[in-house]
Design an enzyme around this catalytic site. Structure first.
Site, PDB file in Angstrom:
ATOM      1  N   GLU A  35      21.300  46.227  73.725  1.00 24.65           N
ATOM      2  CA  GLU A  35      20.486  45.972  72.778  1.00 24.65           C
ATOM      3  C   GLU A  35      19.123  46.710  73.027  1.00 24.65           C
ATOM      4  O   GLU A  35      18.605  47.235  72.164  1.00 24.65           O
ATOM      5  CB  GLU A  35      19.967  44.488  72.532  1.00 24.65           C
ATOM      6  CG  GLU A  35      21.046  43.755  71.968  1.00 24.65           C
ATOM      7  CD  GLU A  35      21.601  44.136  70.672  1.00 24.65           C
ATOM      8  OE1 GLU A  35      20.697  44.592  69.968  1.00 24.65           O
ATOM      9  OE2 GLU A  35      22.649  43.717  70.189  1.00 24.65           O
ATOM     10  N   HIS A  38      19.602  50.286  71.944  1.00 24.87           N
ATOM     11  CA  HIS A  38      19.266  50.592  70.451  1.00 24.87           C
ATOM     12  C   HIS A  38      17.838  50.653  70.488  1.00 24.87           C
ATOM     13  O   HIS A  38      17.551  51.823  69.621  1.00 24.87           O
ATOM     14  CB  HIS A  38      19.616  49.170  69.958  1.00 24.87           C
ATOM     15  CG  HIS A  38      21.112  49.173  69.597  1.00 24.87           C
ATOM     16  ND1 HIS A  38      22.039  50.111  69.003  1.00 24.87           N
ATOM     17  CD2 HIS A  38      21.980  48.056  69.444  1.00 24.87           C
ATOM     18  CE1 HIS A  38      23.199  49.592  68.544  1.00 24.87           C
ATOM     19  NE2 HIS A  38      23.075  48.319  69.131  1.00 24.87           N
TER      20      HIS A  38
END
Length: 218
Positions: A35, A38
């Site tokens: 994450e 990202h």
């Protein structure tokens, strides 16, 4: 004899507790790296949304979705809190979304590669002890988990990262149609998981990537 049995049971309990704790650490590490990358990819392309919401963090509590974590342990797949991305900040929204999405799986493969490399260092230079053995196995099992997370997210099923990558290759009309049905993708994934559709294929893919990394590094 009774004392021996009690000691054995306590040892088994401690072993199970340690395995469970290390499993949680592995999952949180893989999801957090995924994450965070990202968000870093989005930031590099001009979108600071994740940064403004404090999602460029290696603190797993900022990324963990507790239901998704439970699903990962019970169903074999799960999810974290999606990193917020605003494609309006990208010069090319479809390409920007694809690159941002791709950063997650790529980070998992890079993490797996790094963990296997660390395990080689232990294999070559560390004296055998119980502690080093636990660390060695933790590194390799986490590498396998990270490869699995990366490959799973490359499936072209919304809301997985692979759907964003596929979207960059589609005409705009087809892309927006695909995104329109994104909210139904999780239901499809649950049904596929219950029916065990594709599980064997993903397992073989994980084994192939893991074996390739092992052969390259060892």
């Amino acid at each position: 004899m009774l004392h021996y049995i009690q000691a054995l049971l306590q040892q088994m309990d401690l072993s199970s507790a340690l395995d469970a704790a290390l499993r949680v650490v592995s999952v949180m590490l893989c999801l957090t790296i995924h994450e965070t990358c990202h968000g870093l990819a989005a930031l590099s392309l001009g979108d600071s949304t994740a940064k403004s919401m404090h999602r460029l963090s290696l603190n797993p509590l900022r990324h963990i979705d507790w239901l998704g974590l439970l699903m990962m342990f019970t169903m074999g797949f799960g999810w974290a809190k999606p990193v917020p991305v605003d494609p309006r900040y990208f010069k090319n929204p479809k390409k920007g979304m694809a690159l941002t999405a791709l950063a997650g799986p790529v980070s998992n493969f890079m993490l797996a590669f790094s963990l296997i490399l660390l395990s080689k260092g232990i294999y070559l230079y560390a004296d055998y002890t119980l502690v080093w053995d636990v660390i060695f196995n933790f590194l390799l099992s986490t590498a396998i988990l990270s490869i699995g997370l990366g490959l799973f997210n490359l499936l072209p099923i919304p809301p997985l990262d692979g759907s964003k990558v596929l979207g960059a290759l589609l005409p705009d009309r087809a892309y927006f149609t695909l995104m329109r049905y994104e909210r139904y993708g999780m239901l499809l994934l649950l049904l596929l998981s219950f029916a065990n559709v594709g599980g064997g294929l993903i397992s073989r893919a994980i084994a192939a990537v893991y074996t390739a990394m092992i052969n390259l590094l060892y």
